[in-house]
Design a protein around this motif. Structure first.
Motif, PDB file in Angstrom:
ATOM      1  N   ALA A   1      14.071  10.668  -0.914  1.00  8.42           N
ATOM      2  CA  ALA A   1      14.253  12.104  -1.126  1.00  8.42           C
ATOM      3  C   ALA A   1      14.675  12.794   0.166  1.00  8.42           C
ATOM      4  CB  ALA A   1      12.958  12.712  -1.662  1.00  8.42           C
ATOM      5  N   TYR A   2      14.041  12.438   1.282  1.00  8.24           N
ATOM      6  CA  TYR A   2      14.388  13.061   2.558  1.00  8.24           C
ATOM      7  C   TYR A   2      15.794  12.672   3.009  1.00  8.24           C
ATOM      8  CZ  TYR A   2       9.917  15.226   3.668  1.00  8.24           C
ATOM      9  OH  TYR A   2       8.813  16.043   3.677  1.00  8.24           O
ATOM     10  N   ILE A   3      16.163  11.408   2.812  1.00  7.92           N
ATOM     11  CA  ILE A   3      17.504  10.966   3.201  1.00  7.92           C
ATOM     12  C   ILE A   3      18.564  11.698   2.384  1.00  7.92           C
ATOM     13  CG2 ILE A   3      19.112   9.019   3.161  1.00  7.92           C
ATOM     14  CD1 ILE A   3      16.797   7.199   3.907  1.00  7.92           C
ATOM     15  N   ILE A   4      18.366  11.753   1.063  1.00 10.48           N
ATOM     16  CA  ILE A   4      19.331  12.425   0.193  1.00 10.48           C
ATOM     17  C   ILE A   4      19.420  13.909   0.539  1.00 10.48           C
ATOM     18  CG2 ILE A   4      19.809  13.117  -2.189  1.00 10.48           C
ATOM     19  CD1 ILE A   4      18.648  10.469  -3.097  1.00 10.48           C
ATOM     20  N   GLY A   5      18.266  14.540   0.733  1.00  9.73           N
ATOM     21  CA  GLY A   5      18.263  15.956   1.069  1.00  9.73           C
ATOM     22  C   GLY A   5      18.963  16.246   2.378  1.00  9.73           C
ATOM     23  N   MET A   6      18.703  15.424   3.399  1.00  7.91           N
ATOM     24  CA  MET A   6      19.328  15.659   4.704  1.00  7.91           C
ATOM     25  C   MET A   6      20.825  15.403   4.650  1.00  7.91           C
ATOM     26  SD  MET A   6      18.218  14.078   8.408  1.00  7.91           S
ATOM     27  CE  MET A   6      16.535  14.669   8.117  1.00  7.91           C
ATOM     28  N   VAL A   7      21.234  14.353   3.928  1.00  4.01           N
ATOM     29  CA  VAL A   7      22.661  14.045   3.812  1.00  4.01           C
ATOM     30  C   VAL A   7      23.397  15.165   3.082  1.00  4.01           C
ATOM     31  CG1 VAL A   7      24.323  12.501   2.708  1.00  4.01           C
ATOM     32  CG2 VAL A   7      22.391  11.551   3.958  1.00  4.01           C
ATOM     33  N   LEU A   8      22.842  15.632   1.970  1.00  2.22           N
ATOM     34  CA  LEU A   8      23.478  16.714   1.215  1.00  2.22           C
ATOM     35  C   LEU A   8      23.560  17.990   2.055  1.00  2.22           C
ATOM     36  CD1 LEU A   8      21.915  16.245  -2.343  1.00  2.22           C
ATOM     37  CD2 LEU A   8      24.212  15.625  -1.579  1.00  2.22           C
ATOM     38  N   TYR A   9      22.488  18.299   2.761  1.00  6.23           N
ATOM     39  CA  TYR A   9      22.479  19.487   3.622  1.00  6.23           C
ATOM     40  C   TYR A   9      23.551  19.377   4.694  1.00  6.23           C
ATOM     41  CZ  TYR A   9      20.579  23.127   6.699  1.00  6.23           C
ATOM     42  OH  TYR A   9      20.428  24.243   7.479  1.00  6.23           O
ATOM     43  N   ALA A  10      23.635  18.202   5.342  1.00  4.67           N
ATOM     44  CA  ALA A  10      24.615  18.012   6.413  1.00  4.67           C
ATOM     45  C   ALA A  10      26.037  18.094   5.875  1.00  4.67           C
ATOM     46  CB  ALA A  10      24.383  16.658   7.097  1.00  4.67           C
ATOM     47  N   ILE A  11      26.289  17.528   4.689  1.00  4.04           N
ATOM     48  CA  ILE A  11      27.637  17.558   4.108  1.00  4.04           C
ATOM     49  C   ILE A  11      28.042  18.991   3.776  1.00  4.04           C
ATOM     50  CG2 ILE A  11      29.004  16.910   2.083  1.00  4.04           C
ATOM     51  CD1 ILE A  11      27.535  14.239   2.080  1.00  4.04           C
ATOM     52  N   VAL A  12      27.123  19.748   3.163  1.00  3.36           N
ATOM     53  CA  VAL A  12      27.431  21.133   2.808  1.00  3.36           C
ATOM     54  C   VAL A  12      27.723  21.960   4.051  1.00  3.36           C
ATOM     55  CG1 VAL A  12      26.472  23.255   1.827  1.00  3.36           C
ATOM     56  CG2 VAL A  12      26.152  21.092   0.635  1.00  3.36           C
ATOM     57  N   ILE A  13      26.885  21.806   5.080  1.00  4.35           N
ATOM     58  CA  ILE A  13      27.105  22.558   6.316  1.00  4.35           C
ATOM     59  C   ILE A  13      28.397  22.122   6.995  1.00  4.35           C
ATOM     60  CG2 ILE A  13      26.185  23.016   8.618  1.00  4.35           C
ATOM     61  CD1 ILE A  13      24.762  24.461   6.342  1.00  4.35           C
ATOM     62  N   TRP A  14      28.705  20.829   6.912  1.00  2.00           N
ATOM     63  CA  TRP A  14      29.945  20.323   7.514  1.00  2.00           C
ATOM     64  C   TRP A  14      31.150  20.965   6.855  1.00  2.00           C
ATOM     65  CZ3 TRP A  14      33.929  17.016   5.641  1.00  2.00           C
ATOM     66  CH2 TRP A  14      34.784  16.517   6.633  1.00  2.00           C
ATOM     67  N   PHE A  15      31.210  20.966   5.524  1.00  2.00           N
ATOM     68  CA  PHE A  15      32.317  21.617   4.819  1.00  2.00           C
ATOM     69  C   PHE A  15      32.320  23.118   5.091  1.00  2.00           C
ATOM     70  CE2 PHE A  15      32.482  17.793   2.084  1.00  2.00           C
ATOM     71  CZ  PHE A  15      33.853  17.601   2.082  1.00  2.00           C
ATOM     72  N   PHE A  16      31.128  23.687   5.161  1.00  2.00           N
ATOM     73  CA  PHE A  16      31.018  25.133   5.367  1.00  2.00           C
ATOM     74  C   PHE A  16      31.611  25.554   6.702  1.00  2.00           C
ATOM     75  CE2 PHE A  16      28.445  28.410   7.481  1.00  2.00           C
ATOM     76  CZ  PHE A  16      28.719  29.500   6.668  1.00  2.00           C
TER      77      PHE A  16
ATOM     78  N   LYS B   1       0.834  -1.205   0.000  1.00  2.00           N
ATOM     79  CA  LYS B   1       0.000   0.000   0.000  1.00  2.00           C
ATOM     80  C   LYS B   1       0.872   1.261   0.000  1.00  2.00           C
ATOM     81  CE  LYS B   1      -3.740   2.311   2.502  1.00  2.00           C
ATOM     82  NZ  LYS B   1      -4.621   2.277   3.693  1.00  2.00           N
ATOM     83  N   ASP B   2       0.705   2.105  -1.003  1.00  2.00           N
ATOM     84  CA  ASP B   2       1.453   3.366  -1.150  1.00  2.00           C
ATOM     85  C   ASP B   2       2.963   3.147  -1.066  1.00  2.00           C
ATOM     86  OD1 ASP B   2      -0.977   4.747  -1.293  1.00  2.00           O
ATOM     87  OD2 ASP B   2      -1.047   5.033   0.877  1.00  2.00           O
ATOM     88  N   LEU B   3       3.420   1.981  -1.533  1.00  2.00           N
ATOM     89  CA  LEU B   3       4.832   1.625  -1.389  1.00  2.00           C
ATOM     90  C   LEU B   3       5.729   2.593  -2.151  1.00  2.00           C
ATOM     91  CD1 LEU B   3       7.016  -0.331  -0.411  1.00  2.00           C
ATOM     92  CD2 LEU B   3       6.607  -1.698  -2.470  1.00  2.00           C
ATOM     93  N   SER B   4       5.434   2.820  -3.426  1.00  2.79           N
ATOM     94  CA  SER B   4       6.303   3.659  -4.249  1.00  2.79           C
ATOM     95  C   SER B   4       6.355   5.093  -3.721  1.00  2.79           C
ATOM     96  CB  SER B   4       5.825   3.649  -5.707  1.00  2.79           C
ATOM     97  OG  SER B   4       4.493   4.131  -5.794  1.00  2.79           O
ATOM     98  N   THR B   5       5.208   5.632  -3.331  1.00  3.66           N
ATOM     99  CA  THR B   5       5.171   7.010  -2.824  1.00  3.66           C
ATOM    100  C   THR B   5       5.977   7.155  -1.545  1.00  3.66           C
ATOM    101  OG1 THR B   5       2.984   7.361  -3.791  1.00  3.66           O
ATOM    102  CG2 THR B   5       3.679   8.881  -2.065  1.00  3.66           C
ATOM    103  N   ASN B   6       5.778   6.228  -0.611  1.00 10.61           N
ATOM    104  CA  ASN B   6       6.482   6.312   0.668  1.00 10.61           C
ATOM    105  C   ASN B   6       7.993   6.117   0.510  1.00 10.61           C
ATOM    106  OD1 ASN B   6       4.113   6.762   2.092  1.00 10.61           O
ATOM    107  ND2 ASN B   6       3.733   4.578   2.402  1.00 10.61           N
ATOM    108  N   LEU B   7       8.385   5.173  -0.368  1.00  5.19           N
ATOM    109  CA  LEU B   7       9.815   4.948  -0.575  1.00  5.19           C
ATOM    110  C   LEU B   7      10.476   6.130  -1.267  1.00  5.19           C
ATOM    111  CD1 LEU B   7      10.055   1.172  -1.569  1.00  5.19           C
ATOM    112  CD2 LEU B   7      10.576   2.250   0.615  1.00  5.19           C
ATOM    113  N   LEU B   8       9.782   6.732  -2.221  1.00  4.40           N
ATOM    114  CA  LEU B   8      10.323   7.910  -2.893  1.00  4.40           C
ATOM    115  C   LEU B   8      10.492   9.066  -1.907  1.00  4.40           C
ATOM    116  CD1 LEU B   8       8.442   7.922  -6.334  1.00  4.40           C
ATOM    117  CD2 LEU B   8      10.877   7.495  -5.920  1.00  4.40           C
ATOM    118  N   ASN B   9       9.498   9.259  -1.044  1.00  3.60           N
ATOM    119  CA  ASN B   9       9.611  10.300  -0.017  1.00  3.60           C
ATOM    120  C   ASN B   9      10.779  10.019   0.924  1.00  3.60           C
ATOM    121  OD1 ASN B   9       7.410  11.712  -1.002  1.00  3.60           O
ATOM    122  ND2 ASN B   9       5.954  10.669   0.336  1.00  3.60           N
ATOM    123  N   LEU B  10      10.932   8.754   1.314  1.00  4.73           N
ATOM    124  CA  LEU B  10      12.023   8.383   2.219  1.00  4.73           C
ATOM    125  C   LEU B  10      13.383   8.657   1.580  1.00  4.73           C
ATOM    126  CD1 LEU B  10      13.102   7.031   4.790  1.00  4.73           C
ATOM    127  CD2 LEU B  10      12.847   4.824   3.629  1.00  4.73           C
TER     128      LEU B  10
END
Length: 222
Positions: free
Chosen positions: A41-56, A30-39
């Protein structure tokens, strides 16, 4: 013959569990594709944000962003020219290279603050971005660990607020704030000049104090 109530309860529970197990594949899909895509997207976004701030913040918190050593020229014509060259390179790095680095810092931090901040006061957001940069540079000459804490405090705090309350963020509001930036070019230029002068003063005072301490140690050794 009376049926034991425990037997009826066990049969009912078994039927419920069997029904639940049989429906488990449908629940998983049930809603597998939507939930996995959201997951993802959030993981990638948080990781990229954390890496940029870490280097910054690691770069912003360095006291010596680039190696600059001002030494008193020794005796002799070529030694004098060498001292002049070192002084010119000091001015070049302080008044040319550092402003470019400051602009990069401002773009990163100001962009994140504009994107994640709930406030619509663009000038106040830009002021806070420059304030963080200025405070980080001042504290870097006191202790780099303190400067790191100052540099990452607000960015990670905003990330925490965004995770807890996503209604805090409005994509339309963020776009509108970015579109209004041309109205604040004068303030951005003023802030950049102030940060460059601040760094120039801090670096100059640091070099002078270091030279005085070095001379004092040489006298004590003599």
């Amino acid at each position: 013959m009376a049926i034991d109530s425990n037997v009826i309860q066990n049969l009912t529970q078994y039927t419920f569990n069997a029904s639940y197990v049989s429906n488990l594949p449908a629940l998983i899909q049930k809603d597998l594709s939507t939930n996995l895509l959201n997951l993802v997207a959030y993981i990638i976004g948080m990781v990229l944000y954390a890496i940029v701030i870490w280097f910054f913040y690691r770069h912003l918190a360095k006291r010596d962003i680039f190696k600059v050593e001002l030494k008193m020229p020794k005796q002799g014509f070529w030694a004098f020219l060498s001292g002049i060259w070192e002084f010119l390179m000091y001015l070049y790095r302080s008044l040319i290279i550092f402003p470019l680095i400051t602009i990069l810092w401002f773009l990163v931090l100001g962009g994140f603050l504009l994107f994640l901040s709930k406030s619509n006061d663009v000038n106040q957001i830009l002021l806070m971005a420059v304030t963080i940069i200025g405070a980080a540079r001042v504290t870097a000459y006191f202790h780099e660990d303190l400067s790191k804490d100052v540099s990452k405090l607000i960015p990670f705090a905003l990330l925490g607020v965004f995770i807890v309350d996503q209604s805090f963020f409005s994509f339309q509001s963020a776009i509108a704030k970015f579109q209004s930036i041309p109205n604040y070019i004068h303030a951005i230029l003023q802030y950049m000049i102030a940060i460059v002068l601040l760094e120039f003063i801090l670096r100059t005072m640091h070099n002078i104090i270091g030279w005085i301490i070095e001379k004092q140690m040489e006298r004590n050794n003599d």
